[in-house]
Design a protein around this motif. Structure first.
Motif, PDB file in Angstrom:
ATOM      1  N   SER A  91      31.875 -19.671  10.038  1.00 10.85           N
ATOM      2  CA  SER A  91      30.922 -19.141  11.021  1.00 10.85           C
ATOM      3  C   SER A  91      31.666 -18.350  12.091  1.00 10.85           C
ATOM      4  O   SER A  91      31.163 -17.337  12.595  1.00 10.85           O
ATOM      5  CB  SER A  91      30.121 -20.276  11.661  1.00 10.85           C
ATOM      6  OG  SER A  91      30.971 -21.191  12.352  1.00 10.85           O
ATOM      7  N   ALA A  97      25.652 -18.486  11.201  1.00  8.22           N
ATOM      8  CA  ALA A  97      25.837 -19.872  11.644  1.00  8.22           C
ATOM      9  C   ALA A  97      24.643 -20.732  11.231  1.00  8.22           C
ATOM     10  O   ALA A  97      24.819 -21.896  10.840  1.00  8.22           O
ATOM     11  CB  ALA A  97      26.019 -19.908  13.155  1.00  8.22           C
ATOM     12  N   LEU A  98      23.437 -20.187  11.305  1.00  8.41           N
ATOM     13  CA  LEU A  98      22.246 -20.956  10.942  1.00  8.41           C
ATOM     14  C   LEU A  98      22.254 -21.297   9.463  1.00  8.41           C
ATOM     15  O   LEU A  98      22.071 -22.463   9.068  1.00  8.41           O
ATOM     16  CB  LEU A  98      20.994 -20.147  11.305  1.00  8.41           C
ATOM     17  CG  LEU A  98      19.652 -20.774  10.898  1.00  8.41           C
ATOM     18  CD1 LEU A  98      19.462 -22.119  11.591  1.00  8.41           C
ATOM     19  CD2 LEU A  98      18.505 -19.828  11.209  1.00  8.41           C
ATOM     20  N   GLY A 101      25.170 -23.673   8.673  1.00  4.87           N
ATOM     21  CA  GLY A 101      24.929 -25.026   9.173  1.00  4.87           C
ATOM     22  C   GLY A 101      23.945 -25.785   8.299  1.00  4.87           C
ATOM     23  O   GLY A 101      24.157 -26.969   7.979  1.00  4.87           O
ATOM     24  N   VAL A 132      26.024 -28.895  11.344  1.00  8.90           N
ATOM     25  CA  VAL A 132      25.238 -27.898  12.076  1.00  8.90           C
ATOM     26  C   VAL A 132      25.931 -27.544  13.388  1.00  8.90           C
ATOM     27  O   VAL A 132      26.016 -26.374  13.771  1.00  8.90           O
ATOM     28  CB  VAL A 132      23.813 -28.419  12.325  1.00  8.90           C
ATOM     29  CG1 VAL A 132      23.049 -27.476  13.260  1.00  8.90           C
ATOM     30  CG2 VAL A 132      23.068 -28.569  11.003  1.00  8.90           C
ATOM     31  N   ALA A 133      26.438 -28.567  14.096  1.00 11.43           N
ATOM     32  CA  ALA A 133      27.116 -28.321  15.369  1.00 11.43           C
ATOM     33  C   ALA A 133      28.379 -27.487  15.163  1.00 11.43           C
ATOM     34  O   ALA A 133      28.679 -26.578  15.946  1.00 11.43           O
ATOM     35  CB  ALA A 133      27.458 -29.646  16.041  1.00 11.43           C
ATOM     36  N   SER A 135      28.975 -25.320  12.813  1.00 11.47           N
ATOM     37  CA  SER A 135      28.566 -23.936  12.541  1.00 11.47           C
ATOM     38  C   SER A 135      28.136 -23.228  13.819  1.00 11.47           C
ATOM     39  O   SER A 135      28.462 -22.050  14.035  1.00 11.47           O
ATOM     40  CB  SER A 135      27.428 -23.918  11.526  1.00 11.47           C
ATOM     41  OG  SER A 135      27.825 -24.487  10.294  1.00 11.47           O
ATOM     42  N   ALA A 136      27.413 -23.959  14.676  1.00 11.29           N
ATOM     43  CA  ALA A 136      26.970 -23.359  15.942  1.00 11.29           C
ATOM     44  C   ALA A 136      28.148 -23.018  16.843  1.00 11.29           C
ATOM     45  O   ALA A 136      28.192 -21.948  17.462  1.00 11.29           O
ATOM     46  CB  ALA A 136      26.015 -24.315  16.655  1.00 11.29           C
ATOM     47  N   GLY A 139      29.776 -19.928  15.539  1.00  8.79           N
ATOM     48  CA  GLY A 139      28.989 -18.747  15.876  1.00  8.79           C
ATOM     49  C   GLY A 139      29.138 -18.338  17.330  1.00  8.79           C
ATOM     50  O   GLY A 139      29.232 -17.149  17.651  1.00  8.79           O
ATOM     51  N   LEU A 140      29.178 -19.332  18.240  1.00  6.09           N
ATOM     52  CA  LEU A 140      29.375 -19.031  19.652  1.00  6.09           C
ATOM     53  C   LEU A 140      30.751 -18.416  19.909  1.00  6.09           C
ATOM     54  O   LEU A 140      30.889 -17.483  20.706  1.00  6.09           O
ATOM     55  CB  LEU A 140      29.195 -20.301  20.485  1.00  6.09           C
ATOM     56  CG  LEU A 140      27.765 -20.851  20.569  1.00  6.09           C
ATOM     57  CD1 LEU A 140      27.756 -22.178  21.315  1.00  6.09           C
ATOM     58  CD2 LEU A 140      26.850 -19.850  21.271  1.00  6.09           C
TER      59      LEU A 140
END
Length: 381
Positions: A91, A97-98, A101, A132-133, A135-136, A139-140
């Motif tokens: 990611s 990312a979505l 995740g 999921v976290a 991946s987030a 992405g950030l």
């Protein structure tokens, strides 16, 4: 070796994932893990390597690893750890990312469901949430890196734009000073030439020494004026800030200019109105330079009497100059600027810079020049 923060981050994540795989093989061998668990670690390692060239096929192998370990009855902690770091790594590399995740979280949920033998539980939700976290976060980090890169790019573009604008201003000011130098030195050189010519004629004709001396004295004064003008321009180029780059002549000095041409022997009939109230500085300079260039051209290429009229008409100062032609059509071509160098070209540029305009032509055997200069130089800009 210097590395970027992005490269260091990817290196750290790769080393952690590689360490988990490297340690996992002997640990699981000591714990007598089933073959499927050992194979799962190899599949995860292979998937990580494949993903560096083909992201999604490689990631599918990585996500399949914990499911393979769980299918043999082994808790897929190590392979799930690799999945979490893979979600973070790719990611950060730009994958959605979505989507990443949801994919890694679902694979991890399924793996722990198979290992625990239940379909709902805190461990399953934790495995899903961590993927999921991760991946987030990746992405950030990617978004932040893009923002920093774009900000640096904008800063570089703004710096280049400022440098370009500064170069343009310098070039424009150099052109203005070059025009001033041409106008002033050209006029003074013409005056010097006329006085030296008069001295030569007087000397050849046996005129009294006083007349020859007077001609030479006036020529010497012209040379001194040239030197003084060049010194003033060089001082401006050397030390004066932009705000102090004022004009070197003005409308109010046109009468003195006319007197200098008359003293040099140019047959001149002039009518010069006073500078109008509220006349802009640039406009006053333009009037002076137009008169100077027109009379210089008339002295060099014209013949007979020169008529000059400087008058205020409405919101403009109109400069009209008329003189005869020395060599017929050839003289007309020189006066019209075909071979007059930068004189009339500079005059047109100067007038355009203050919103004015210039018209030249030959009528009834006379060369005519007419310049219109707005009193308020900023009005037409």
């Amino acid at each position: 070796m210097n590395t970027t923060p992005s490269a260091r981050f990817e290196l750290v994540v790769t080393l952690i994932a590689g360490a988990a795989l490297a340690v996992g093989l002997p640990v699981q061998a000591i714990q007598q893990a089933p073959v499927s668990a050992q194979l799962a670690l190899l599949v995860a390692a292979a998937g990580w390597l494949v993903a560096r060239r083909w992201p999604w096929p490689g990631l599918l192998l990585v996500m399949a690893a914990p499911i393979l370990a769980a299918s043999g009855g082994w808790t897929p902690i190590l392979t799930w750890t690799v999945v979490v770091f893979a979600a973070l790594w790719w990611s950060r590399r730009g994958l959605s990312a979505l989507l990443l995740g949801l994919a890694t979280g679902s694979a991890s949920y399924l793996a722990f469901a198979l290992a625990e033998g239940v379909w709902v539980g805190n461990l399953l939700l934790l495995a899903f949430s961590v993927c999921v976290a991760a991946s987030a976060v990746g992405g950030l980090l990617r978004a932040r890196a893009d923002f920093v890169r774009e900000a640096e790019l904008r800063a570089q573009q703004e710096a280049r734009a400022r440098a370009s604008e500064l170069d343009q201003r310098v070039a424009t000011e150099r052109l203005r000073i070059a025009r001033d130098l041409h106008d002033s030195v050209g006029h003074q050189a013409a005056v010097v030439s006329m006085h030296l010519g008069a001295a030569e004629v007087h000397a050849a004709a046996g005129a009294p020494a006083a007349e020859v001396t007077a001609d030479l004295r006036q020529a010497r004064a012209g040379v001194q004026s040239v030197l003084l003008e060049m010194q003033r321009i060089l001082e401006i180029l050397r030390v004066a800030p932009e705000d102090s780059l004022g004009p070197l002549a003005a409308h109010g000095h046109v009468a003195d200019l006319v007197a200098s041409f008359t003293a040099a022997g140019l047959p001149l009939r002039a009518s010069v109105a006073d500078a109008p109230a509220g006349q802009a500085v640039d406009a006053a300079t333009a009037v002076y330079r137009v008169v100077q260039e027109a009379l210089t051209n008339a002295q060099k290429h014209g013949a007979g009497e020169v008529t000059l009229d400087v008058a205020t008409i409405g919101d403009e100062v109109v400069v009209s100059v008329q003189n005869g032609l020395r060599d017929g059509p050839a003289g007309a071509g020189r006066l019209a600027g075909e071979r007059a160098g930068f004189g009339l070209t500079g005059m047109r540029e100067r007038l355009a810079s203050v919103g004015g305009w210039l018209r030249t032509g030959v009528e009834d055997g006379q060369f005519r020049l007419e310049a219109h200069v707005p009193i308020d130089a900023g009005r037409s800009r």
